[in-house]
Design a protein around this motif. Structure first.
Motif, short mmCIF file in Angstrom:
data_model
loop_
_atom_site.label_atom_id
_atom_site.label_comp_id
_atom_site.label_asym_id
_atom_site.label_seq_id
_atom_site.Cartn_x
_atom_site.Cartn_y
_atom_site.Cartn_z
N THR A 1 13.07 -35.86 47.90
CA THR A 1 13.44 -35.19 46.67
C THR A 1 13.85 -33.75 46.93
OG1 THR A 1 11.91 -36.54 45.35
CG2 THR A 1 12.63 -34.46 44.39
N GLN A 2 14.93 -33.33 46.32
CA GLN A 2 15.38 -31.94 46.42
C GLN A 2 15.84 -31.46 45.06
OE1 GLN A 2 18.92 -31.62 48.93
NE2 GLN A 2 19.05 -33.83 48.98
N ILE A 3 15.14 -30.49 44.55
CA ILE A 3 15.50 -29.87 43.29
C ILE A 3 15.97 -28.46 43.62
CG2 ILE A 3 14.74 -29.22 40.98
CD1 ILE A 3 14.45 -32.21 41.57
N ILE A 4 17.19 -28.14 43.25
CA ILE A 4 17.76 -26.83 43.55
C ILE A 4 18.06 -26.12 42.24
CG2 ILE A 4 19.60 -25.59 44.73
CD1 ILE A 4 20.02 -28.35 46.28
N THR A 5 17.46 -24.95 42.06
CA THR A 5 17.75 -24.17 40.87
C THR A 5 18.66 -23.01 41.26
OG1 THR A 5 15.89 -22.60 41.04
CG2 THR A 5 15.45 -24.73 40.01
N ILE A 6 19.59 -22.71 40.37
CA ILE A 6 20.56 -21.65 40.64
C ILE A 6 20.49 -20.59 39.53
CG2 ILE A 6 22.98 -21.05 40.97
CD1 ILE A 6 22.17 -22.89 43.15
N GLY A 7 20.06 -19.39 39.89
CA GLY A 7 20.17 -18.24 38.99
C GLY A 7 21.44 -17.53 39.41
N ARG A 8 22.08 -16.80 38.52
CA ARG A 8 23.34 -16.18 38.93
C ARG A 8 23.72 -15.01 38.06
NH1 ARG A 8 22.79 -18.99 34.37
NH2 ARG A 8 24.70 -19.72 33.39
N GLU B 1 10.24 -24.37 24.31
CA GLU B 1 9.46 -25.53 24.76
C GLU B 1 10.36 -26.74 24.96
OE1 GLU B 1 6.43 -25.98 21.80
OE2 GLU B 1 5.09 -24.53 22.78
N ALA B 2 11.38 -26.88 24.12
CA ALA B 2 12.32 -27.99 24.27
C ALA B 2 13.08 -27.87 25.59
CB ALA B 2 13.31 -28.01 23.10
N GLN B 3 13.48 -26.65 25.96
CA GLN B 3 14.18 -26.45 27.22
C GLN B 3 13.25 -26.68 28.42
OE1 GLN B 3 17.26 -23.58 27.77
NE2 GLN B 3 17.22 -22.97 25.63
N ILE B 4 12.00 -26.27 28.29
CA ILE B 4 11.02 -26.53 29.35
C ILE B 4 10.93 -28.03 29.60
CG2 ILE B 4 8.55 -26.56 29.89
CD1 ILE B 4 8.30 -23.85 28.58
N ASN B 5 10.78 -28.78 28.53
CA ASN B 5 10.65 -30.24 28.66
C ASN B 5 11.91 -30.86 29.25
OD1 ASN B 5 8.05 -30.18 27.56
ND2 ASN B 5 8.78 -30.46 25.47
N ALA B 6 13.08 -30.35 28.87
CA ALA B 6 14.33 -30.89 29.38
C ALA B 6 14.47 -30.62 30.88
CB ALA B 6 15.52 -30.28 28.63
N VAL B 7 14.09 -29.42 31.32
CA VAL B 7 14.14 -29.08 32.75
C VAL B 7 13.17 -29.95 33.54
CG1 VAL B 7 13.56 -27.30 34.44
CG2 VAL B 7 14.93 -26.71 32.44
N ARG B 8 11.96 -30.10 33.05
CA ARG B 8 10.97 -30.92 33.74
C ARG B 8 11.37 -32.38 33.80
NH1 ARG B 8 5.50 -28.15 31.13
NH2 ARG B 8 5.44 -26.35 32.55
N GLU B 9 11.99 -32.85 32.74
CA GLU B 9 12.44 -34.24 32.71
C GLU B 9 13.56 -34.46 33.73
OE1 GLU B 9 12.23 -38.18 31.59
OE2 GLU B 9 10.91 -36.53 31.03
N ALA C 1 14.83 -22.30 35.15
CA ALA C 1 14.38 -23.51 35.84
C ALA C 1 13.48 -23.20 37.03
CB ALA C 1 15.58 -24.32 36.29
N ASP C 2 13.78 -22.13 37.78
CA ASP C 2 12.94 -21.80 38.93
C ASP C 2 11.51 -21.49 38.50
OD1 ASP C 2 14.43 -19.29 38.00
OD2 ASP C 2 12.77 -18.45 39.14
N TYR C 3 11.38 -20.80 37.37
CA TYR C 3 10.04 -20.47 36.86
C TYR C 3 9.34 -21.70 36.30
CZ TYR C 3 6.36 -18.49 33.97
OH TYR C 3 5.14 -18.22 33.40
N ILE C 4 10.07 -22.49 35.53
CA ILE C 4 9.50 -23.69 34.93
C ILE C 4 9.00 -24.66 36.00
CG2 ILE C 4 10.05 -25.75 33.55
CD1 ILE C 4 12.05 -23.93 32.01
N LEU C 5 9.74 -24.75 37.12
CA LEU C 5 9.39 -25.68 38.19
C LEU C 5 8.68 -24.97 39.36
CD1 LEU C 5 12.74 -27.70 38.27
CD2 LEU C 5 10.59 -28.32 37.12
N ARG C 6 8.03 -23.86 39.08
CA ARG C 6 7.43 -23.04 40.14
C ARG C 6 6.37 -23.77 40.96
NH1 ARG C 6 5.88 -21.69 35.19
NH2 ARG C 6 3.68 -21.42 34.62
N ASP C 7 5.77 -24.80 40.40
CA ASP C 7 4.74 -25.55 41.13
C ASP C 7 5.27 -26.82 41.79
OD1 ASP C 7 2.70 -23.70 40.45
OD2 ASP C 7 2.44 -24.67 38.49
#
Length: 206
Positions: free
Chosen positions: A4-11, A88-96, A110-116
């Motif tokens: 699995t590879q999840i890549i978040t991009i801030g810009r 909260e809706a965006q958190i759930n969408a990112v996690r999903e 996304a990087d913060y939401i998926l920090r763990d």
């Protein structure tokens, strides 16, 4: 999980971060999420796409003002302040999205939401001021002064939103695994560099 590879991009605005994220996803053969997450969040929360789109890059001062005004004037949705429901809706969408498998996610904290998440690589794309202005002038067919103003306003909104909803600092090196200047290698070169970095970071052999 091993592959699995999840890549978040801030810009930074005008750095080509969204294009880089999309090209990276195509090269890796994995889903790309940007505006798609807005739609997913809207469906889940019942809020309209346009509200979520505007909410995501609202300055901190406006967010705080809205929360206070909602509390005073009954601006609630499902028993909560509407801004909190949107986030909260965006958190759930990112996690999903991350739960569904490998993907590239642009923005949305996304990087913060998926920090763990153990298989998440967080990247921040910047570029020189001159390169960003030139890119915005070309894309939007506007003069340099207008491009610079657009760039500064957009970055202020993104920074304000990110810093409000996380304990980290938007654009700071310590917030991400990799910060890269796209004006050094160009779009294609930056995509390739990030691809190789992800492989090394996650121990992917192929």
């Amino acid at each position: 999980m091993a592959k699995t590879q999840i890549i978040t991009i801030g810009r930074r605005f005008g750095s080509g971060g969204r294009v880089i994220g999309k090209c990276l996803a195509e090269k890796l053969g994995i889903p790309f999420y940007d505006k798609e997450l807005i739609t997913a969040a809207a469906k889940q929360s019942g809020l309209c796409d346009s509200f979520l789109q505007n909410f995501e890059e609202t300055p901190t001062s406006s967010l705080m003002y809205s929360l206070v005004m909602n509390a005073q004037n009954g601006g609630f949705y499902m028993g909560k302040p509407i801004e909190l429901v949107a986030y909260e809706a965006q958190i759930n969408a990112v996690r999903e999205a991350a739960k569904n498998g490998p993907c590239v996610i642009v923005g949305r904290c996304a990087d913060y939401i998926l920090r763990d998440h153990p298989r998440c690589v967080n990247v921040f794309v910047s570029a020189s001021k001159e390169a960003r202005i030139e890119r915005l002038m070309r894309i939007h067919n506007i003069p340099s002064e207008a491009a610079e103003e657009l760039m500064e306003k957009a970055d202020k909104k993104r920074s304000s939103y990110y810093n409000y909803y996380s304990y980290k600092t938007w654009g700071a090196a310590e917030t991400y695994h990799l910060c890269i200047d796209s004006s050094v290698l160009g779009i294609d070169g930056t995509v390739q560099f990030i691809k190789e970095f992800v492989k090394l970071k996650l121990g992917i052999q192929k």
